[in-house]
Design an enzyme around this catalytic site. Sequence first.
Site, PDB file in Angstrom:
ATOM      1  N   ARG A 221       0.841  -1.200   0.000  1.00 41.53           N
ATOM      2  CA  ARG A 221       0.000   0.000   0.000  1.00 41.53           C
ATOM      3  C   ARG A 221       0.872   1.246   0.000  1.00 41.53           C
ATOM      4  O   ARG A 221       2.066   1.191   0.282  1.00 41.53           O
ATOM      5  CB  ARG A 221      -0.931   0.022   1.214  1.00 41.53           C
ATOM      6  CG  ARG A 221      -0.225   0.094   2.561  1.00 41.53           C
ATOM      7  CD  ARG A 221      -1.234   0.189   3.705  1.00 41.53           C
ATOM      8  NE  ARG A 221      -0.608   0.236   5.013  1.00 41.53           N
ATOM      9  CZ  ARG A 221      -0.382  -0.823   5.779  1.00 41.53           C
ATOM     10  NH1 ARG A 221      -0.719  -2.027   5.358  1.00 41.53           N
ATOM     11  NH2 ARG A 221       0.187  -0.684   6.965  1.00 41.53           N
ATOM     12  N   GLU A 294       2.231  -5.670  11.356  1.00 39.92           N
ATOM     13  CA  GLU A 294       2.538  -4.801  12.493  1.00 39.92           C
ATOM     14  C   GLU A 294       1.388  -4.671  13.484  1.00 39.92           C
ATOM     15  O   GLU A 294       1.553  -4.090  14.559  1.00 39.92           O
ATOM     16  CB  GLU A 294       2.961  -3.417  11.993  1.00 39.92           C
ATOM     17  CG  GLU A 294       1.845  -2.550  11.437  1.00 39.92           C
ATOM     18  CD  GLU A 294       1.425  -2.851  10.003  1.00 39.92           C
ATOM     19  OE1 GLU A 294       0.691  -2.020   9.434  1.00 39.92           O
ATOM     20  OE2 GLU A 294       1.827  -3.899   9.462  1.00 39.92           O
ATOM     21  N   ASP A 326      -5.695   6.275  10.552  1.00 36.91           N
ATOM     22  CA  ASP A 326      -5.966   4.955  11.116  1.00 36.91           C
ATOM     23  C   ASP A 326      -6.054   5.053  12.641  1.00 36.91           C
ATOM     24  O   ASP A 326      -5.029   5.088  13.291  1.00 36.91           O
ATOM     25  CB  ASP A 326      -4.916   3.939  10.679  1.00 36.91           C
ATOM     26  CG  ASP A 326      -3.483   4.450  10.758  1.00 36.91           C
ATOM     27  OD1 ASP A 326      -3.245   5.674  10.694  1.00 36.91           O
ATOM     28  OD2 ASP A 326      -2.591   3.602  10.881  1.00 36.91           O
ATOM     29  N   GLU A 509       2.676  13.158  19.183  1.00 38.45           N
ATOM     30  CA  GLU A 509       2.030  12.819  17.914  1.00 38.45           C
ATOM     31  C   GLU A 509       0.695  13.529  17.721  1.00 38.45           C
ATOM     32  O   GLU A 509       0.359  13.965  16.619  1.00 38.45           O
ATOM     33  CB  GLU A 509       1.827  11.305  17.887  1.00 38.45           C
ATOM     34  CG  GLU A 509       1.196  10.754  16.639  1.00 38.45           C
ATOM     35  CD  GLU A 509       0.930   9.263  16.762  1.00 38.45           C
ATOM     36  OE1 GLU A 509       0.886   8.605  15.713  1.00 38.45           O
ATOM     37  OE2 GLU A 509       0.764   8.755  17.889  1.00 38.45           O
TER      38      GLU A 509
END
Length: 549
Positions: A221, A294, A326, A509
């Site tokens: 991807r 993962e 995600d 993040e």
Amino acid sequence: MLNQKLNPTPSEDLTIDVDLLYETDPCELKLDEMIEAEPEPEMIEGLPASDALTPADRYLELFEHVQSTKLFPDSKTFPDCAPKMDPLDILIRYRKVRRHRDFDLRRFVENHFWLPETLSSEYVSNPENSLKEHIDQLWPILTREPQDHIPWSSLLALPQSYIVPGGRFSETYYWDSYFTMLGLAESGREDLLKCMADNFAWMIENYGHIPNGNRTYYLSRSQPPVFALMVELFEEDGVRGARRYLDHLKMEYAFWMDGAESLALNQAYRHVVRMPDGSLLNRYWDDRDTPRDESWLEDVETAKHSGRPPNEVYRDLRAGAASGWDYSSRWLRDAGRLASIRTTQFIPIDLNAFLYKLESAIANISALKGERDTEALFRQKASDRRAAVNHYLWDDENGCYRDYDWRREEMALFSAASIVPLYVGMANHEQADRLANVVRSRLLTPGGIMATEYETGEQWDKPNGWAPLQWMAIQGFKLYGDDMLGDEIAHNWLKTVNHFYQEHHKLIEKYHISGGTPREGGGGEYPLQDGFGWTNGVVRRLIGLYGEP
């Protein structure tokens, strides 16, 4: 319940319980009766290469044993391990000893694999540093130098240095890198910009696209196609001339549009969907339909509770990872229930805006090189996409862009992804003005703009704010003359990041920005990560524009 076997082996069968009552959608069944809505994609020739197999491909039942027993708290740890010997020899040894009474799986893994290093976790920030100084001193910590490829490792060697996000993410990521590059340019790190430009061009040449990241398990991807924006940044900062990347841009475009010419109406193939009126729009996709290496155990558990064929769920989870969001309510049929994910059935507004930018960039650079036919072709493609987006993804009643469910033929949820058309210059001024009102009333907070207005427990939803969304909103609204809203978002975000930095001496993040004091953002499949590449990049660029907060 039905026991469905996953990769059974002669030595032992691994069984997963799957609900028999599949979720069926009458709209989807009707469409499938009319036409083969999604023909099975062909495997991409040449991938994976002999040394580009994923860990799940290599280690088979050993991989499933490690992941299913949660040997490591983070499912990403084992796929990132490097073998100390030929994987086939490891697998043979495992099959010989695993039934011994004294077999210790952890000891076996530690004896046969190198565990991944976490270099950035050793860094201790200086609390006396300003936010700007902290970011500038972090670039070397987050830099990875090119090194010889460890045989059979999942890490794909790159020819030049690159920046990693930080924390558990010890590889470079496609769309993250663009926002990181904004800060590198502001910090005067043209050397790293050049290296990263060369790396992404190299990946397009060698893999036919830019993978999600430089790991073998990411090859199936990509991520939001922002290479055209990178090229624009290189040109603006005098790092690399845009003309040298024209062929790479065309190759990336071919990857995203593969199979488009042969599609019938209401049919999809890989990333492309032929709409009922014949226009072409794109979706996120992954060529594999197995659990992600993962996040193997998480994916198996999600599929088990979905009531759907597991391969469908795995594909949609993978496509959700390709989106960069995600995960989010954007991809869910039932907000708050990840098992209802249907990523491949949505036409995302941000993806199609990024592809509009790609088409426009190819046209513009072709004009610079005097390739008039190519220029005309891609100007028409960009114009056609813009018209299709306005037809299917613009909600005129509410004055905002929304994703579109092509299987149900209806609009989906509103999110901060709606600002991407402004960032790439795809909207008209009336659309920009109306969207500004919606963003103000539904997404804007004293800490910045939230990803969505829906609180689901997923990380790309309320109450979280993310650096790339702030940057695109700031610049997007300012591009259309709404300096007041753009500046407000910028100041709010800088306040958020600086407040957290003053207390904890780090950047992270994502941030919880819905009411009260800004704090660590939650949700998602893994603990909050610090570092953090794209937060550093966006904040460093904003400090250059607005000064220290």
